[in-house]
Design a protein around this motif. Structure first.
Motif, PDB file in Angstrom:
ATOM      1  N   VAL A  31       1.056  -1.318  -0.167  1.00 45.74           N
ATOM      2  CA  VAL A  31       0.020  -0.095   0.053  1.00 45.74           C
ATOM      3  C   VAL A  31       0.851   1.139   0.190  1.00 45.74           C
ATOM      4  O   VAL A  31       0.503   2.502  -0.581  1.00 45.74           O
ATOM      5  CB  VAL A  31      -0.845   0.033   1.074  1.00 45.74           C
ATOM      6  N   GLN A 200      -5.739  10.927   7.251  1.00 51.69           N
ATOM      7  CA  GLN A 200      -6.657  10.627   6.248  1.00 51.69           C
ATOM      8  C   GLN A 200      -6.127  10.314   4.759  1.00 51.69           C
ATOM      9  O   GLN A 200      -6.496  10.090   3.762  1.00 51.69           O
ATOM     10  CB  GLN A 200      -7.750  11.853   5.850  1.00 51.69           C
ATOM     11  N   THR A 202      -3.370   7.517   3.303  1.00 49.09           N
ATOM     12  CA  THR A 202      -2.714   6.298   3.555  1.00 49.09           C
ATOM     13  C   THR A 202      -1.256   6.401   3.538  1.00 49.09           C
ATOM     14  O   THR A 202      -0.655   6.852   2.717  1.00 49.09           O
ATOM     15  CB  THR A 202      -3.329   5.132   2.661  1.00 49.09           C
ATOM     16  N   PRO A 247      -7.754  15.397   1.408  1.00 49.50           N
ATOM     17  CA  PRO A 247      -7.026  14.386   1.615  1.00 49.50           C
ATOM     18  C   PRO A 247      -5.971  13.983   0.295  1.00 49.50           C
ATOM     19  O   PRO A 247      -4.789  13.592   0.439  1.00 49.50           O
ATOM     20  CB  PRO A 247      -7.345  12.909   1.975  1.00 49.50           C
ATOM     21  N   GLY A 248      -6.811  14.309  -0.904  1.00 44.67           N
ATOM     22  CA  GLY A 248      -6.043  14.264  -2.200  1.00 44.67           C
ATOM     23  C   GLY A 248      -5.045  15.046  -2.488  1.00 44.67           C
ATOM     24  O   GLY A 248      -3.902  14.944  -2.714  1.00 44.67           O
TER      25      GLY A 248
ATOM     26  N   MET C  33      -4.341  -0.756  -4.359  1.00 45.81           N
ATOM     27  CA  MET C  33      -4.007  -0.725  -3.222  1.00 45.81           C
ATOM     28  C   MET C  33      -3.923   0.846  -2.666  1.00 45.81           C
ATOM     29  O   MET C  33      -4.787   1.188  -1.722  1.00 45.81           O
ATOM     30  CB  MET C  33      -2.998  -1.546  -2.628  1.00 45.81           C
ATOM     31  N   ASP C  34      -3.161   1.533  -3.406  1.00 50.69           N
ATOM     32  CA  ASP C  34      -2.983   2.916  -2.816  1.00 50.69           C
ATOM     33  C   ASP C  34      -4.351   3.901  -2.931  1.00 50.69           C
ATOM     34  O   ASP C  34      -4.826   4.364  -1.961  1.00 50.69           O
ATOM     35  CB  ASP C  34      -2.089   3.621  -3.699  1.00 50.69           C
ATOM     36  N   ALA C  37      -7.191   2.376  -0.651  1.00 49.60           N
ATOM     37  CA  ALA C  37      -7.034   2.813   1.091  1.00 49.60           C
ATOM     38  C   ALA C  37      -7.233   4.181   0.901  1.00 49.60           C
ATOM     39  O   ALA C  37      -7.989   4.571   1.939  1.00 49.60           O
ATOM     40  CB  ALA C  37      -5.496   2.706   1.130  1.00 49.60           C
ATOM     41  N   ASN C  38      -7.041   5.024   0.116  1.00 56.49           N
ATOM     42  CA  ASN C  38      -7.068   6.522   0.187  1.00 56.49           C
ATOM     43  C   ASN C  38      -8.677   6.822  -0.001  1.00 56.49           C
ATOM     44  O   ASN C  38      -9.315   7.707   0.410  1.00 56.49           O
ATOM     45  CB  ASN C  38      -6.392   7.285  -0.827  1.00 56.49           C
ATOM     46  N   LEU C  41     -10.282   5.730   3.339  1.00 55.39           N
ATOM     47  CA  LEU C  41     -10.149   6.709   4.555  1.00 55.39           C
ATOM     48  C   LEU C  41     -10.777   8.101   4.113  1.00 55.39           C
ATOM     49  O   LEU C  41     -11.214   8.727   5.024  1.00 55.39           O
ATOM     50  CB  LEU C  41      -8.525   7.152   4.246  1.00 55.39           C
ATOM     51  N   LEU C 255     -10.632  12.208  -4.484  1.00 56.01           N
ATOM     52  CA  LEU C 255     -10.341  11.944  -2.941  1.00 56.01           C
ATOM     53  C   LEU C 255     -11.116  13.236  -2.184  1.00 56.01           C
ATOM     54  O   LEU C 255     -11.515  13.091  -1.141  1.00 56.01           O
ATOM     55  CB  LEU C 255      -9.069  11.479  -2.752  1.00 56.01           C
TER      56      LEU C 255
END
Lengths: 274, 274, 274
Positions: A31, A200, A202, A247-248, C33-34, C37-38, C41, C255
């Motif tokens: 991840v 927030q 990862t 968060p992005g 995965m990245d 997970a984001n 969250l 996101l």
């Protein structure tokens, strides 16, 4: 070392890192690989993700530091982690341990205990992980309440466990969260800064653990080097948070701000702790 | 082909790619998977990451091109890479090899040599990797100085090695860096553009190697197709760099600019080289 | 449930998710995965990627929901997926299946069929995948035309297959694309919104499948919960698309917009379907 000294030494630690461009061998969870490699490049290190049992020992021999993260464990990776940690220990190479989710399953506990035997230079986790690891190391009876890989404890709850873990293992121990706490068992400090958006996104903790390894490359004082790494994320995180709304965009700005850190102007807020 | 022709053919190569939307089978390293898939989608290809020995041969049979990257090697993946490369060779499917970190360990050298035997259509690496691979192929005695997976050589150092590697293997060979060099052993060219932030973002080279595979799908001239792929990253990189201030925002803008490339207006700076 | 009720229930489903912060166990493909997970969250869940056979059953026991994605299959992962699915079924834990690329190879078909036997709560795929899975389940004879992991069918083509698959398996089934279709075999709905840039960003479908698992945690009505997850991506996607110009910036904005969704103001466009 007084807290003013820690803040001042952070600037020189960053200058050394930028000049050295340490080859940082990372055995990362899946991840975290993208953001970890990008954070290492942004701060000024040269990352390499290498995990095969056939080559980890040779690669440790080429590297300036090692970082091991147990986030997405499996048996072949555990074998490689142990071989790499043993090689780092044998060569005196600094290495960091990120015990993701320790306390959640027996597999994580057994792996963490086996890795601890190879004497990490520094350990970074969230509060629940540090508390669980301290208990595993027989260093403290703690009330860790993890939730999967997220913490259900504040870092303030983990300070005693962190000190006990540092004394039991000889490692610098960092418990990170809204306020970061770092200790070598004798000296302790808190790092302020960062931003509420950090949890927030990862794997920023994973990226920080690997960044700490890059700061440890060739450092005289592991405590100060680890504090400098924490300070880098705290300063860059605060700056990124001031310009983003979610968060992005925060993650994007964090990488920009890590790269933009200027050793001459890098003064993290570090307070000595009892 | 004169350099003006190469620049002109790059536009038509992009138009063909967009029309064909080639299914590009990628056996990628973990670090690069996200940005590679996103780069392929942005340029107009259809990426699929498939690595199990149980299905790689079948998947090669469905695909228009294949890309193999040895960044995060392990034994099961090497077996799948070899099976996929053999299947591509047997079917005459174009495939690209990205020999990440070749020269750093014996495992990487052995894997690279075994893959070379399956005749990649094109090879892309940094200068140190191309020099190390040329030495492995017995094509040149070179002074490669890699640092983990990063280059310690400029691409100018690698031009002779690239030509020798191309002649020895029959592949188009690209050494990328501040200036890119591409050769099929007879024709050579340099591609200008890009941006100083590119090496601060992880896995853009990996993404470029996979993008070259997409350009090779159905192409008549592998040299021109590879140059077009290099040109796409050089143009998009220059445009992205002009609007961003750090590696985080650069990566975002690069994907936007790859998608925004217009075949009618796509004129990379390609110079014929001796 | 009328479509107005579905839109209204989406807001309360989001409020419940934010309050519960469900620990969402994801066995994800590497590419996704990245962003997965984001996305988890951002929406308000607590993701954990865990795939080792040694710990998947224990981790299911800690979790509020499970999501399994077959994108980058290999034999050891299939074994872990089956163990995790069996554990979820035994505990009554909601779980979602994302059958990436089913129909492309026998390995994917066999794995998908074995996973279906453990009764997923919801299944999400593109139109070609839903059609191929329905055929596999003996639920429909369909004309699925996948292209690797991308769909070559519109979701309108997959509505009958989705209903038949839902009836045959007891799962809620979602076929996503320009318009999303969701059905439990009795009730059906279409979700409007999203943006043309969504398929230009890798793994957003994977992220949506895992997000659906988070919405299913503790939900009374799996159909409404799945529709709410689709609605979240549709609303956030439309908002992200309105402010961005390419796939790189779109992903960042998506996101941000997932995190910015306000339960009090969350009204996805959901239409009841026959």
């Amino acid at each position: 070392m007084a807290s003013g000294d820690l803040a001042a030494s952070a600037g020189s630690a960053l200058a050394v890192l930028r000049g050295r461009r340490p080859l940082t061998h990372v055995i990362a969870n899946y991840v975290s690989m993208d953001v970890t490699a990008n954070a290492l490049l942004a701060i000024g290190a040269s990352p390499a993700m290498v995990h095969a049992i056939e080559e980890v020992e040779a690669f440790v021999g080429l590297s300036d530091a090692l970082s091991i993260n147990i986030g997405t464990l499996s048996r072949p990776w555990v074998e490689a982690m142990l071989a790499a940690a043993a090689a780092a220990q044998a060569r005196g190479l600094p290495w960091t341990l990120d015990p993701v989710g320790v306390g959640a399953t027996r597999f994580r506990d057994e792996t963490s205990a086996a890795l601890l035997a190879h004497r990490p230079t520094a350990i970074r986790g969230n509060a629940s992980e540090i508390m669980a690891l301290a208990r595993l190391a027989g260093a403290a009876a703690t009330g860790a309440r993890g939730k999967g890989v997220d913490s259900a404890n504040a870092t303030g709850d983990a300070e005693d466990a962190a000190r006990a873990l540092a004394r039991a293992t000889g490692a610098v121990v960092a418990a990170t969260g809204a306020v970061d706490f770092v200790t070598d068992g004798t000296r302790s400090a808190r790092i302020l800064g960062g931003h509420a958006l950090m949890p927030q996104v990862t794997a920023l903790g994973c990226a920080l653990s690997a960044t700490a390894a890059a700061f440890l490359a060739g450092a005289d004082d592991a405590f100060a080097a680890t504090a400098a790494a924490l300070g880098a994320f705290a300063v860059a995180g605060a700056r990124a948070g001031a310009q983003t709304r979610g968060p992005g965009s925060f993650r994007v700005a964090l990488l920009d701000e890590l790269a933009a850190l200027d050793p001459a102007d890098f003064a993290p807020r570090i307070e000595a702790a009892a």
